[in-house]
Scaffold this motif. Structure first.
Motif, mmCIF file in Angstrom:
data_model
loop_
_atom_site.group_PDB
_atom_site.id
_atom_site.type_symbol
_atom_site.label_atom_id
_atom_site.label_comp_id
_atom_site.label_asym_id
_atom_site.label_seq_id
_atom_site.Cartn_x
_atom_site.Cartn_y
_atom_site.Cartn_z
ATOM 1 N N ALA A 1 40.613 49.650 45.417
ATOM 2 C CA ALA A 1 40.171 48.213 45.607
ATOM 3 C C ALA A 1 40.684 47.384 44.392
ATOM 4 C CB ALA A 1 38.660 48.100 45.739
ATOM 5 N N VAL A 2 40.614 46.044 44.660
ATOM 6 C CA VAL A 2 40.574 44.914 43.548
ATOM 7 C C VAL A 2 39.437 44.550 43.419
ATOM 8 C CG1 VAL A 2 41.320 43.122 44.945
ATOM 9 C CG2 VAL A 2 41.775 43.021 42.387
ATOM 10 N N CYS A 3 38.647 44.359 42.134
ATOM 11 C CA CYS A 3 37.364 44.043 41.894
ATOM 12 C C CYS A 3 37.218 42.862 41.044
ATOM 13 C CB CYS A 3 36.422 45.254 41.379
ATOM 14 S SG CYS A 3 36.415 46.211 42.559
ATOM 15 N N ALA A 4 36.414 41.670 41.115
ATOM 16 C CA ALA A 4 36.184 40.831 40.214
ATOM 17 C C ALA A 4 34.673 40.712 39.652
ATOM 18 C CB ALA A 4 36.336 39.589 41.046
ATOM 19 N N TYR A 5 34.498 40.583 38.554
ATOM 20 C CA TYR A 5 33.438 40.900 37.644
ATOM 21 C C TYR A 5 32.941 39.654 37.140
ATOM 22 C CZ TYR A 5 34.210 46.139 38.117
ATOM 23 O OH TYR A 5 34.634 47.351 38.337
ATOM 24 N N THR A 6 31.488 39.640 36.889
ATOM 25 C CA THR A 6 31.101 38.499 36.244
ATOM 26 C C THR A 6 31.042 38.437 34.787
ATOM 27 O OG1 THR A 6 28.608 39.662 36.018
ATOM 28 C CG2 THR A 6 28.999 38.289 37.981
ATOM 29 N N GLY A 7 31.520 39.678 34.132
ATOM 30 C CA GLY A 7 31.654 39.813 32.767
ATOM 31 C C GLY A 7 32.978 40.248 32.369
ATOM 32 N N LEU A 8 33.173 40.009 30.941
ATOM 33 C CA LEU A 8 34.384 40.353 30.260
ATOM 34 C C LEU A 8 34.504 41.975 30.517
ATOM 35 C CD1 LEU A 8 34.612 38.254 27.263
ATOM 36 C CD2 LEU A 8 35.936 37.960 29.317
ATOM 37 N N ASP A 9 35.829 42.480 30.456
ATOM 38 C CA ASP A 9 35.942 43.888 30.429
ATOM 39 C C ASP A 9 35.357 44.558 31.557
ATOM 40 O OD1 ASP A 9 37.717 43.803 27.991
ATOM 41 O OD2 ASP A 9 36.066 43.468 26.711
ATOM 42 N N MET A 10 35.378 43.877 32.803
ATOM 43 C CA MET A 10 34.833 44.860 33.770
ATOM 44 C C MET A 10 33.157 45.136 33.631
ATOM 45 S SD MET A 10 38.223 46.997 34.228
ATOM 46 C CE MET A 10 37.940 47.036 32.403
ATOM 47 N N SER A 11 32.534 44.084 33.072
ATOM 48 C CA SER A 11 31.148 44.339 32.879
ATOM 49 C C SER A 11 30.447 43.326 33.802
ATOM 50 C CB SER A 11 30.847 44.029 31.478
ATOM 51 O OG SER A 11 31.081 42.856 31.170
ATOM 52 N N GLY A 12 29.205 43.629 33.965
ATOM 53 C CA GLY A 12 28.335 42.629 34.606
ATOM 54 C C GLY A 12 28.432 43.169 36.432
ATOM 55 N N SER A 13 27.910 42.008 37.080
ATOM 56 C CA SER A 13 28.043 42.521 38.540
ATOM 57 C C SER A 13 29.448 42.401 38.865
ATOM 58 C CB SER A 13 26.966 41.667 39.101
ATOM 59 O OG SER A 13 25.933 41.795 38.808
ATOM 60 N N ILE A 14 29.909 43.088 39.950
ATOM 61 C CA ILE A 14 30.887 42.936 40.945
ATOM 62 C C ILE A 14 30.721 41.603 41.895
ATOM 63 C CG2 ILE A 14 32.375 43.815 42.833
ATOM 64 C CD1 ILE A 14 32.382 46.693 41.344
ATOM 65 N N VAL A 15 31.367 40.736 41.618
ATOM 66 C CA VAL A 15 31.097 39.440 42.786
ATOM 67 C C VAL A 15 32.166 39.438 43.974
ATOM 68 C CG1 VAL A 15 30.298 37.901 41.100
ATOM 69 C CG2 VAL A 15 32.981 37.915 41.378
ATOM 70 N N ARG A 16 33.142 40.295 43.785
ATOM 71 C CA ARG A 16 34.002 40.634 45.183
ATOM 72 C C ARG A 16 34.653 41.913 44.862
ATOM 73 N NH1 ARG A 16 37.143 37.058 48.636
ATOM 74 N NH2 ARG A 16 37.558 38.575 50.460
ATOM 75 N N GLU A 17 34.810 42.592 45.814
ATOM 76 C CA GLU A 17 35.603 43.877 45.884
ATOM 77 C C GLU A 17 36.309 44.072 47.341
ATOM 78 O OE1 GLU A 17 35.151 48.688 45.851
ATOM 79 O OE2 GLU A 17 33.198 47.542 45.571
ATOM 80 N N LYS A 18 37.609 44.220 47.402
ATOM 81 C CA LYS A 18 38.413 44.191 48.427
ATOM 82 C C LYS A 18 39.462 45.074 48.499
ATOM 83 C CE LYS A 18 39.695 41.367 52.045
ATOM 84 N NZ LYS A 18 39.309 41.757 53.118
ATOM 85 N N GLN A 19 39.674 45.831 49.509
ATOM 86 C CA GLN A 19 40.855 46.806 49.714
ATOM 87 C C GLN A 19 42.189 46.020 50.136
ATOM 88 O OE1 GLN A 19 40.517 50.715 50.031
ATOM 89 N NE2 GLN A 19 38.371 50.663 48.767
ATOM 90 N N GLY A 20 42.072 45.058 50.839
ATOM 91 C CA GLY A 20 43.165 44.340 51.534
ATOM 92 C C GLY A 20 43.275 42.891 50.481
ATOM 93 N N ASP A 21 44.190 42.299 51.016
ATOM 94 C CA ASP A 21 44.447 40.795 50.342
ATOM 95 C C ASP A 21 43.385 40.044 50.495
ATOM 96 O OD1 ASP A 21 46.988 42.031 49.914
ATOM 97 O OD2 ASP A 21 47.988 40.616 51.505
ATOM 98 N N TRP A 22 43.344 38.949 49.729
ATOM 99 C CA TRP A 22 42.392 37.989 49.682
ATOM 100 C C TRP A 22 42.896 36.523 49.398
ATOM 101 C CZ3 TRP A 22 39.194 40.177 45.527
ATOM 102 C CH2 TRP A 22 38.988 39.330 44.336
ATOM 103 N N GLY A 23 42.536 35.605 50.380
ATOM 104 C CA GLY A 23 42.983 34.379 50.457
ATOM 105 C C GLY A 23 42.068 33.203 50.505
ATOM 106 N N GLY A 24 42.356 32.148 50.120
ATOM 107 C CA GLY A 24 41.147 31.065 50.344
ATOM 108 C C GLY A 24 40.290 31.104 49.287
ATOM 109 N N SER A 25 39.802 30.093 48.720
ATOM 110 C CA SER A 25 38.715 30.074 47.654
ATOM 111 C C SER A 25 37.390 30.595 48.001
ATOM 112 C CB SER A 25 38.478 28.342 47.461
ATOM 113 O OG SER A 25 37.591 28.509 46.299
ATOM 114 N N THR A 26 37.253 31.690 47.167
ATOM 115 C CA THR A 26 36.070 32.342 47.501
ATOM 116 C C THR A 26 34.604 31.882 47.067
ATOM 117 O OG1 THR A 26 36.177 33.529 45.483
ATOM 118 C CG2 THR A 26 37.526 34.626 47.382
#
Length: 151
Positions: A40-65
């Motif tokens: 997966a690709v994951c987006a986190y609320t904190g620097l260096d992959m800290s905080g909560s995951i706000v988006r996790e996706k195994q495929g492509d993602w597009g459009g403003s989330t």
């Protein structure tokens, strides 16, 4: 007769187990890291992959989330032509100032992230696109910031 049956059953079980282990081309799962599943690709609320995951996706993602991330991590696996992430988005620098951002992230090769498998952002960032693809080209950085602008 019972002895031969037990011997045959034990041999059959051993052969079946060996066949399962020795299947060629079987992919091995990678590691989950800080809640981000392997592949997966994951987006986190904190620097260096800290905080909560706000988006996790195994495929492509597009459009403003609408998600605001401070870091992005490629926890993909070695898949040949589709194991790198090209992303783009907009960083909110505060006081009405914004900055575009884009980059290419390699997949992480070990139990911990490699330096080129994640990016930190200077402010809350809306990732508008993250697409799986081939090897990052020379000159494509993990984080390339554009000029500042007002919205």
């Amino acid at each position: 007769m019972a002895k031969h049956l037990r011997t045959w059953a034990a041999a059959a079980a051993t052969a079946a187990a060996a066949a399962i282990v020795a299947v060629p081309g079987t992919a091995q799962a990678g590691n989950s890291y800080r809640g981000c599943d392997s592949g997966a690709v994951c987006a986190y609320t904190g620097l260096d992959m800290s905080g909560s995951i706000v988006r996790e996706k195994q495929g492509d993602w597009g459009g403003s989330t609408g998600y605001k991330a401070r870091s992005l991590f490629n926890n993909g696996n070695n898949e040949g032509e589709v194991d790198h992430i090209r992303y783009s988005g907009t960083v909110d620098l505060g006081d009405g100032w914004y900055q575009s951002v884009k980059g290419c992230l390699h997949y992480s090769t070990g139990a911990a992230p490699d330096a080129d498998s994640y990016a930190n952002f200077p402010g809350p960032t809306t990732i508008s696109k993250a697409v799986w693809g081939k090897e990052c080209e020379s000159g494509e950085g993990t984080r390339v910031l554009g000029p500042r602008f007002r919205a």
